[in-house]
Scaffold this motif. Sequence first.
Motif, mmCIF file in Angstrom:
data_model
loop_
_atom_site.group_PDB
_atom_site.id
_atom_site.type_symbol
_atom_site.label_atom_id
_atom_site.label_comp_id
_atom_site.label_asym_id
_atom_site.label_seq_id
_atom_site.Cartn_x
_atom_site.Cartn_y
_atom_site.Cartn_z
ATOM 1 N N VAL A 159 -112.928 -89.179 -12.054
ATOM 2 C CA VAL A 159 -113.409 -89.534 -13.393
ATOM 3 C C VAL A 159 -112.632 -88.756 -14.445
ATOM 4 N N GLU A 160 -112.340 -87.493 -14.162
ATOM 5 C CA GLU A 160 -111.594 -86.665 -15.121
ATOM 6 C C GLU A 160 -110.227 -87.283 -15.421
ATOM 7 N N GLU A 161 -109.558 -87.774 -14.388
ATOM 8 C CA GLU A 161 -108.257 -88.414 -14.608
ATOM 9 C C GLU A 161 -108.410 -89.702 -15.415
ATOM 10 N N GLY A 162 -109.470 -90.448 -15.158
ATOM 11 C CA GLY A 162 -109.705 -91.672 -15.921
ATOM 12 C C GLY A 162 -109.886 -91.383 -17.400
ATOM 13 N N ARG A 163 -110.671 -90.362 -17.715
ATOM 14 C CA ARG A 163 -110.877 -89.988 -19.126
ATOM 15 C C ARG A 163 -109.553 -89.537 -19.753
ATOM 16 N N TRP A 164 -108.773 -88.769 -19.004
ATOM 17 C CA TRP A 164 -107.476 -88.280 -19.500
ATOM 18 C C TRP A 164 -106.568 -89.458 -19.835
ATOM 19 N N LEU A 165 -106.511 -90.432 -18.958
ATOM 20 C CA LEU A 165 -105.646 -91.599 -19.166
ATOM 21 C C LEU A 165 -106.102 -92.419 -20.365
ATOM 22 N N GLN A 166 -107.401 -92.637 -20.476
ATOM 23 C CA GLN A 166 -107.928 -93.406 -21.602
ATOM 24 C C GLN A 166 -107.589 -92.712 -22.924
ATOM 25 N N ALA A 167 -107.749 -91.402 -22.970
ATOM 26 C CA ALA A 167 -107.505 -90.653 -24.205
ATOM 27 C C ALA A 167 -106.045 -90.674 -24.611
ATOM 28 N N ARG A 168 -105.163 -90.941 -23.668
ATOM 29 C CA ARG A 168 -103.722 -90.895 -23.952
ATOM 30 C C ARG A 168 -103.057 -92.259 -23.962
ATOM 31 N N GLY A 169 -103.859 -93.312 -24.054
ATOM 32 C CA GLY A 169 -103.272 -94.611 -24.352
ATOM 33 C C GLY A 169 -103.269 -95.669 -23.271
ATOM 34 N N ALA A 170 -103.855 -95.399 -22.106
ATOM 35 C CA ALA A 170 -103.893 -96.438 -21.075
ATOM 36 C C ALA A 170 -104.765 -97.597 -21.545
ATOM 37 N N ASP A 171 -104.271 -98.817 -21.393
ATOM 38 C CA ASP A 171 -105.033 -100.010 -21.765
ATOM 39 C C ASP A 171 -106.047 -100.377 -20.689
ATOM 40 N N ALA A 172 -105.815 -99.964 -19.471
ATOM 41 C CA ALA A 172 -106.747 -100.152 -18.360
ATOM 42 C C ALA A 172 -106.460 -99.068 -17.331
ATOM 43 N N VAL A 173 -107.483 -98.701 -16.577
ATOM 44 C CA VAL A 173 -107.359 -97.643 -15.574
ATOM 45 C C VAL A 173 -107.585 -98.225 -14.185
#
Length: 351
Positions: A159-173
């Motif tokens: 979950v931590e990696e998912g939040r990190w990716l979302q905060a940095r611009g990933a359009d989908a995880v």
Amino acid sequence: MPTFDLARLLGTELPLIQAPMAGVQGSALAIAVSQAGALGSLPCAMLAPDAIQREVAAIRTGTWRPFNLNFFCHTPPEPDDAHEARWRERLAPYYAEFGIDPAGIAAGPGRQPFSAALCDLVEPLRPPVLSFHFGLPAPELVARIKRWGGRILASATTVEEGRWLQARGADAVIAQGLEAGGHRGHFLSDDLSRQSGLFALLPQLVAALEVPVIAAGGIADAGGVSAAMALGAAGVQVGTAYMLCPEATTSALHRAALQSEAAHHTALTRLFTGRPARGIVNRAMRELGAMSPDAPAFPLATSAIAPLRAKAEAQGSGDFTPLWSGQNAAGCRPMPARELTRALAAGFGPR
């Protein structure tokens, strides 16, 4: 719980992604999957710049539909002569067995991370989708991709990696469960005990994120697709099931292993690249220890074991071959990629 139309985001008919699988596919598989209405993917981490250009040209010739280019975002390690020497000493009995002179084996990395130079190469090609493993590229590169309209996907194992990716611009995880074949996508922590199976990870990511979550790991048929969607996935990514398709370049040895009893036993190993990846257990993994710390950091482990792979394969053996596979190879059958894609699509129900 919000509902996302992943297909609309990707520009595809189906919310289904063919996982990029370096070493067992090229543009032909990506074309076939895209033509069938899903998102075909091309693994680029092991391709030279001219090869990337050729493969993208082939994809654009073969289909007008969207496709995905996949890159790694690892930090290249500093070469460690002592560690390399220890690794080669561990492999010495096998070198002797196959008559290999270790002095003739050159050291060197086998995979390069996404960089400004690669972005310069890719930008004129305007790929509709880019996906990343081991995090995301530098913020300025993410911004460049966004400016040309590219969609960005990235793998999360926690979950931590998912939040990190979302905060940095990933359009989908992409929620990568522990069942998934090939390299683990973790990047915030090397502690594998923090990672979980897909059906434990998926609902947690769906609850925590505002971007679409794509399920990956152990999905091999329409039933698996349906189960993932029931847990809130916006779509699915499937890899192993495509490896026996005629459009894949999977070797005869690898194809045989996937259809054998051996495919029921997979494990994470760092022997072949230096980073944990799931594959069918073979001699190297049993005798050296699948997670041996003697293997240098990713991707430096590759060069020393590669000659053993070549010698063994020449004798018809996969003893030293990375036989990547997820835990569920049940849906891995020799059928055209279009047929497999449509079979998987039944799991989405009426559309």
